[in-house]
Enzyme design. Structure first.
Site, PDB file in Angstrom:
ATOM      1  N   ASN A   1       6.786 -12.040  -1.402  1.00 24.33           N
ATOM      2  CA  ASN A   1       7.180 -10.915  -2.261  1.00 24.33           C
ATOM      3  C   ASN A   1       8.668 -11.084  -2.587  1.00 24.33           C
ATOM      4  OD1 ASN A   1       7.669  -8.474  -3.484  1.00 24.33           O
ATOM      5  ND2 ASN A   1       7.416  -7.232  -1.628  1.00 24.33           N
TER       6      ASN A   1
ATOM      7  N   GLU B   1       2.743  -2.687   6.814  1.00 27.04           N
ATOM      8  CA  GLU B   1       4.187  -2.903   6.791  1.00 27.04           C
ATOM      9  C   GLU B   1       4.898  -1.658   7.330  1.00 27.04           C
ATOM     10  OE1 GLU B   1       5.309  -6.148   3.758  1.00 27.04           O
ATOM     11  OE2 GLU B   1       5.409  -4.232   2.746  1.00 27.04           O
TER      12      GLU B   1
HETATM   13  P1  PGA Z   1      10.931  -8.323   4.744  1.00 28.09           P
HETATM   14  O1  PGA Z   1      10.133  -7.490   3.637  1.00 28.09           O
HETATM   15  O2  PGA Z   1      10.132  -9.558   5.063  1.00 28.09           O
HETATM   16  O3  PGA Z   1      12.251  -8.644   4.089  1.00 28.09           O
HETATM   17  O4  PGA Z   1      11.080  -7.444   5.941  1.00 28.09           O
HETATM   18  C1  PGA Z   1       8.739  -7.383   3.650  1.00 28.09           C
HETATM   19  C2  PGA Z   1       8.247  -6.601   2.461  1.00 28.09           C
HETATM   20  O5  PGA Z   1       8.949  -5.668   2.028  1.00 28.09           O
HETATM   21  O6  PGA Z   1       7.176  -6.879   1.908  1.00 28.09           O
END
Ligand code: PGA
Length: 246
Positions: A6, A159
């Site tokens: 992402n 998440e």
């Molecule tokens: P991060 O973000 O890996 O930077 O913690 C994950 C996400 O927001 O999908």
């Protein structure tokens, strides 16, 4: 296994081109799918760069209507036309900054499926909810209210909001507990196949451990996916984990 990058609102055209050059001789594995989610404006460009590669393309969001007076939004049908296979819905940044609620996310998921896209619906609790002991009930209601009726197969990304971009993570048992809860809830809704990704501070040095947890079917990576070497290191950790299982 499914490894999702992402990119959020990051990387310009030159950086994307350099990123893809690094993937030139990389051997992707049939059993581990890599998918990149660039910002809308670069979907077409990225699609042209990965034509001969085993990488899928996804979008970071979509609207629930096919077309109409929705300034600044994008139809799932347009995304499909430009080669997207997946769409992230209900990311906590969208929920927090744009007030997207479960009902809105459900409508988007419904229409993404009609357009031939696979939704990846994000769920996850805040630190206040986790500390008050209500994480399980909170996730249960997110699943209940976000899953559309027309879905047979679905991806969910767990998440925890307090883990995104912080370097802080739930422990293995906490991840396993929520992932199996999500799978049980999906069974109640007669869904044939559900894949549950973990997202939040996934890095090369914790990826193998995360992917060894039961009911983790892959990862949704934010920050670490911006660096192609880190992204590939996480991908390789997924391949290793599959080799351990089989
Ligand atoms: P991060 O973000 O890996 O930077 O913690 C994950 C996400 O927001 O999908």
């Amino acid at each position: 296994m499914f490894i999702a990058a992402n990119w959020k609102m990051n990387l310009n055209k030159k950086q994307i081109q350099e990123y893809i050059v690094h993937l030139e001789n990389f051997q992707f594995n049939d059993r581990v799918k890599a998918c990149i989610f660039p910002s809308f404006i670069f979907i077409d460009y990225l699609s042209s760069l990965i034509l001969d590669k085993s990488i899928s393309l996804g979008s970071q969001n979509c609207h629930f209507e096919t077309n109409g007076a929705f300034t600044g939004d994008i139809s799932p049908y347009s995304l499909k036309q430009y080669g997207c296979e997946y769409v992230i819905l209900g990311h906590s940044e969208r929920r927090e900054q744009y007030n997207e609620n479960n009902n809105f996310i459900k409508k988007c998921a419904h229409s993404a499926i009609d357009a031939g896209l696979m939704p990846i619906i994000c769920v996850g609790e805040s630190i206040e909810i986790r500390n008050s002991g209500n994480a399980i009930n909170f996730i249960k209601s997110q699943i209940d209210e976000c899953l559309p009726e027309n879905c047979k197969d679905i991806y969910i990304a767990y998440e925890p909001m307090w883990s995104i971009g912080t370097g802080i993570m739930p422990n293995n048992n906490e991840i396993e507990e929520i992932h199996s809860l999500i799978k049980n809830e999906a069974v109640k809704k007669n869904i044939d196949t559900i894949k549950v990704l973990y997202g939040g501070s996934v890095k090369p040095d914790n990826a193998e451990k995360i992917m060894s947890i039961d009911n983790v079917d892959g990862t949704l990576i934010g920050g670490a996916s911006l660096n192609v070497k880190d992204f590939l290191a996480i991908y390789v950790a997924a391949v290793k984990q599959l080799n351990v299982i089989s």
